[in-house]
Design an enzyme around this catalytic site. Structure first.
Site, PDB file in Angstrom:
ATOM      1  N   ASP A 129      80.609  18.466  98.238  1.00 58.12           N
ATOM      2  CA  ASP A 129      80.392  18.976  99.590  1.00 58.12           C
ATOM      3  C   ASP A 129      81.605  19.771 100.075  1.00 58.12           C
ATOM      4  OD1 ASP A 129      78.794  16.737  98.936  1.00 58.12           O
ATOM      5  OD2 ASP A 129      78.307  16.382 101.037  1.00 58.12           O
ATOM      6  N   GLU A 159      68.998  16.261  92.659  1.00 61.38           N
ATOM      7  CA  GLU A 159      69.152  14.880  92.205  1.00 61.38           C
ATOM      8  C   GLU A 159      67.826  14.152  92.026  1.00 61.38           C
ATOM      9  OE1 GLU A 159      73.599  14.178  94.093  1.00 61.38           O
ATOM     10  OE2 GLU A 159      71.820  13.645  95.279  1.00 61.38           O
ATOM     11  N   LYS A 174      64.942  17.985  95.386  1.00 62.62           N
ATOM     12  CA  LYS A 174      65.586  17.435  96.578  1.00 62.62           C
ATOM     13  C   LYS A 174      66.241  18.537  97.391  1.00 62.62           C
ATOM     14  CE  LYS A 174      69.204  14.143  97.950  1.00 62.62           C
ATOM     15  NZ  LYS A 174      70.220  13.170  97.462  1.00 62.62           N
ATOM     16  N   GLN A 175      66.858  19.492  96.677  1.00 64.44           N
ATOM     17  CA  GLN A 175      67.646  20.520  97.344  1.00 64.44           C
ATOM     18  C   GLN A 175      67.766  21.732  96.426  1.00 64.44           C
ATOM     19  OE1 GLN A 175      70.926  17.621  97.016  1.00 64.44           O
ATOM     20  NE2 GLN A 175      72.247  19.378  96.667  1.00 64.44           N
TER      21      GLN A 175
END
Length: 779
Positions: A353, A495, A608-609
């Site tokens: 992050d 993930e 997920k992303q």
């Protein structure tokens, strides 16, 4: 929540809460959290309520409760604690009647104000105002001011002190410690963490005024891990205001600004500092605090949005506010946690992050802080070497979750419940989510090219890039049948896909890492022979370069199909396709796991992303606009954005693709992760990466700022809702002011030199001496 209460100079600066419900305490505690990077204070009320989560975290003070647990930031003593008995009745908003309630975070001044008019169960009415701030001018200071104005003559009794009984969800990280009262007024509590042995020194002192200063009747008390005053028989005439100020300080033996060798020296230093703070008073401390905020953020890196919706301006200021609150700018041994310092989520650990979502904000606005965050990674190389060695690899294999410098991997092994098996789900990220190593390399490279900080590269950067490449060169697996090197059994950014082979993001960034390392080894040999010799002793550059060159052209890179789609991994495109409408329209993230477990989700084309898409954001030169669009159209409908990191990335990419309205919608959705109407999204803490992503959506997306190949591009394209956008960025040690409107963009150099600056604007290289104006072109 109300975001429209600001007027005049405070318009679009205030975040307000206009109702009180104990079931929603977590939202306000997080959104209103205060801090200065040294410490973070979750914004609980002074008085206690069920469902509250009282947290005070000091950056870098990790402790491990037991050998079978991972290290975490310990929840330090509660210094906010104050209980009020008004005319024999405890002040409690769940009792009696709330006649008026407003709690407001002033982003500009970083002050939290709560205004309450409360009618007690016996009908008496009181006006109370609570103010507090965590000083940005003096990192160790917390100040509170409480004003109580009864509508009738009243008597107050109060308990206030330092409560060291705090836990991390039941885990106690501190020994009992010592307590003492000084000067008849100044409370001291000393505690030490159980495993890491870090000393904490807490001090609090009160000041009372009612038509002048006075000392009320009181008695000092001590209990297990507690020291507090009981004040009694404070008489307040009707309509008069009693003011109570509480000055608290927090110091630790890990502080790099404290020259103390023993706990006694630390205690004495903190004691004297608290005396000095109390002597200065609320207004003086507050004025210095406001100026420090302005110097660090609001005057230093202003962003002004003229929009049809005031929320947009507030959202980016909210992001900048929390980025300043959560970032330990004072110490390069520390980094940003995934929840900042606002909650227990992720235990205070650092993830990718920082490098991919938060660091760009500082790289472009405050390189000194960006460099400190990258130096943390350099200083934590021993832990990266340890992890590589334990897994049979060479070089630097950075942990998925990081804490103190030499802790190594600290990702928990077990997580949430599996709805099918009823067992705890194993968290594989700490074992096989390895792209963080190339993420860190990319961030160091990006920092260098944006700032031109050669000293950083000489001391840290070259070594980081080469050491990480050594890991990848050893991590590769030879596929004899296909005659290529592969990276198997990993987790990519998505993930929801575990144990995959040849994740595109991982393979491409590993290839980039090795390719860049080759370039820097050549440069060092040619231009910096002394540095080459020094690094050769540490990294064996000759052998490393030979390995790099051998593997580079043999690394398997997934290729774009005829339809333009880049396979996310070897098997994603062969998995089952289901109707995801229900989950795309979900109110709360992770709703798919009410119907499937992770093993089942692993076999469905759902993400997920952003995975392939973030690859095309970071290494954008490798892919054409047509390929980006084809992958957007394929993967976005399959992406649930269950990670708070995802929406902002997609917003930037939508801007790149020329769809400003979709980009704006995604920007708004990202902004509402913490600020939105869902009152349960932020209970575990602020979404740190998303806040960095909001800045990127504004500056890198709508502002069109990008560094590619070491060159700067500024090509703003505003959404229909915006009339103009102003922001400032750092480029090669100078500040550029950018003003974009619907019709033109103006780029101004604050300190122009004799050398012109070359910037790409809407696809053309422009030479800028002082100020450059260009008409906005459609894309």
């Amino acid at each position: 929540m109300n975001y429209t209460t600001g007027t005049g100079e405070l318009q679009e600066w205030l975040v307000a809460e206009e109702g009180f419900r104990t079931s929603w305490l977590g939202k306000g505690e997080t959104v209103f959290s205060l801090g200065n990077g040294y410490m973070g204070l979750r914004s609980v009320t002074e008085e206690h309520y069920a469902n509250e989560q009282r947290n005070l975290f000091v950056a870098g003070t990790f402790n491990k409760f037991a050998q079978n647990e991972v290290t975490e930031l310990p929840n330090a003593a509660d210094v906010l604690w104050m209980e009020f008995i008004l005319d024999g009745t405890r002040f409690d908003l769940t009792q009696g009647t709330i006649l008026k309630y407003n709690r407001t975070l002033n982003l500009k001044h970083a002050e939290l104000v709560r205004e309450v008019t409360w009618q007690s169960p016996d009908g008496k009415v009181y006006d109370l105002v609570f103010r507090r701030f965590v000083s940005m001018a003096d990192l160790h200071v917390i100040v509170q001011r409480v004003s109580i104005t009864p509508r009738q003559e009243s008597t107050l009794a109060m308990t206030s002190g330092i409560n060291g009984q705090m836990t991390n969800s039941g885990v106690q990280h501190f020994l009992e410690g010592d307590k003492r009262l000084y000067d008849g007024r100044l409370m001291q509590q000393l505690q030490t963490t159980t495993e890491s042995g870090i000393d904490f020194a807490f001090h609090s002192i009160h000041r009372f005024s009612l038509k002048g200063s006075f000392e009320p009747k009181s008695i000092i008390k001590m209990d297990r891990r507690q020291i507090f005053f009981d004040y009694s028989d404070i008489r307040i005439p009707a309509g008069e205001t009693l003011t109570i100020e509480k000055y608290s300080t927090v110091f630790t033996s890990r502080d790099n600004d404290v020259m103390s060798e023993t706990r006694e020296e630390l205690a004495n230093l903190a004691l004297n500092a608290t005396r000095d703070i109390e002597a200065r008073g609320y207004e003086s401390l507050f004025n210095d605090h406001v100026k420090a905020w302005d110097d660090l953020v609001w005057s230093h890196a202003p962003i002004t949005i003229e929009s049809e919706s005031m929320f947009d301006q507030l959202a980016v200021r909210f992001a900048q506010y929390h980025l300043a609150v959560m970032t330990p700018k004072h110490d390069n041994r520390m980094n940003v946690a995934a929840k900042g310092l606002s909650g227990e989520g992720y235990k205070g650990h650092t993830f990718w992050d920082t490098e991919i979502f938060i660091l760009p904000y500082y790289t472009y606005t405050n390189p000194k802080i960006a460099r400190s965050l990258l130096e943390y990674r350099y200083l934590s190389l021993p832990g990266a070497h340890q992890k590589a060695k334990e897994n049979g690899y060479e070089g630097a294999m950075f942990p998925w979750e990081s804490a103190w410098l030499d802790d190594g991997e600290v990702t928990p092994v077990w997580g949430a419940a599996d709805i099918v098996t009823g067992e705890a789900t194993k968290i594989w990220s700490g074992f096989i989510e390895q792209h963080i190593t190339s993420d860190i390399a990319f961030a160091a490279w990006q920092y260098y090219h944006v700032t031109g900080d050669q000293d950083f590269m000489d001391r840290f950067g070259y070594e980081l890039l080469i050491d990480t490449a050594k890991f990848w060169a050893s991590r590769l697996e030879w596929n004899d049948e296909n005659g290529q090197y592969e990276i198997n059994q990993v987790v990519g950014p998505d993930e929801y896909k575990e144990h995959v082979d040849n994740n595109a993001f991982t393979n491409y960034t590993a290839h980039w890492n090795i390719q860049t390392a080759i370039q820097y080894v050549e440069l060092l040999r040619r231009e910096k022979p002394e540095l080459y010799e020094r690094l050769d002793e540490k990294l064996d550059l000759g052998a490393a370069e030979e390995r790099f060159r051998h593997v580079l052209e043999l690394i398997y890179l997934p290729q774009v199909r005829e339809d333009g789609v880049l396979p996310q991994d070897d098997t994603y495109l062969q998995k089952e396709i289901i109707d995801l409408t229900k989950y795309k329209n979900q109110q709360n993230v992770g709703s798919m796991f009410y119907d499937y477990n992770l093993e089942q989700v692993n076999e469905i084309q759902v993400s997920k992303q952003a995975d392939v898409m973030i690859l095309m954001y970071l290494l954008e030169d490798l892919f054409t606009a047509d390929v980006k669009r084809a992958n957007w159209e394929y993967y976005e409908p399959k992406t649930l954005h269950d990670s708070s990191l995802s929406l902002s990335t997609h917003s930037v990419l939508a801007s790149d693709l020329g769809d400003q309205e979709l980009a704006y919608d995604l920007f708004r959705r990202a902004s509402e992760i913490d600020l939105g109407p869902n009152m349960k999204t932020s209970d575990a803490g602020i979404h740190a990466a998303s806040l960095g992503g909001i800045w990127q959506a504004v500056v890198n997306g709508f502002g069109g700022v990008r560094m590619t190949g070491g060159k700067l591009r500024i090509s703003p394209m505003l959404p229909k809702a915006w009339n103009s956008l102003r922001f400032s960025i750092n480029w090669k040690n100078e500040t550029l002011d950018v003003h974009a409107s619907r019709n033109q963009v103006i780029i101004t150099r604050r300190t122009p030199t004799l050398e012109p600056l070359i910037i790409e604007v809407y696809g053309e290289l422009r030479e800028i001496k002082e100020t450059f104006t260009s008409e906005v072109l459609s894309v």
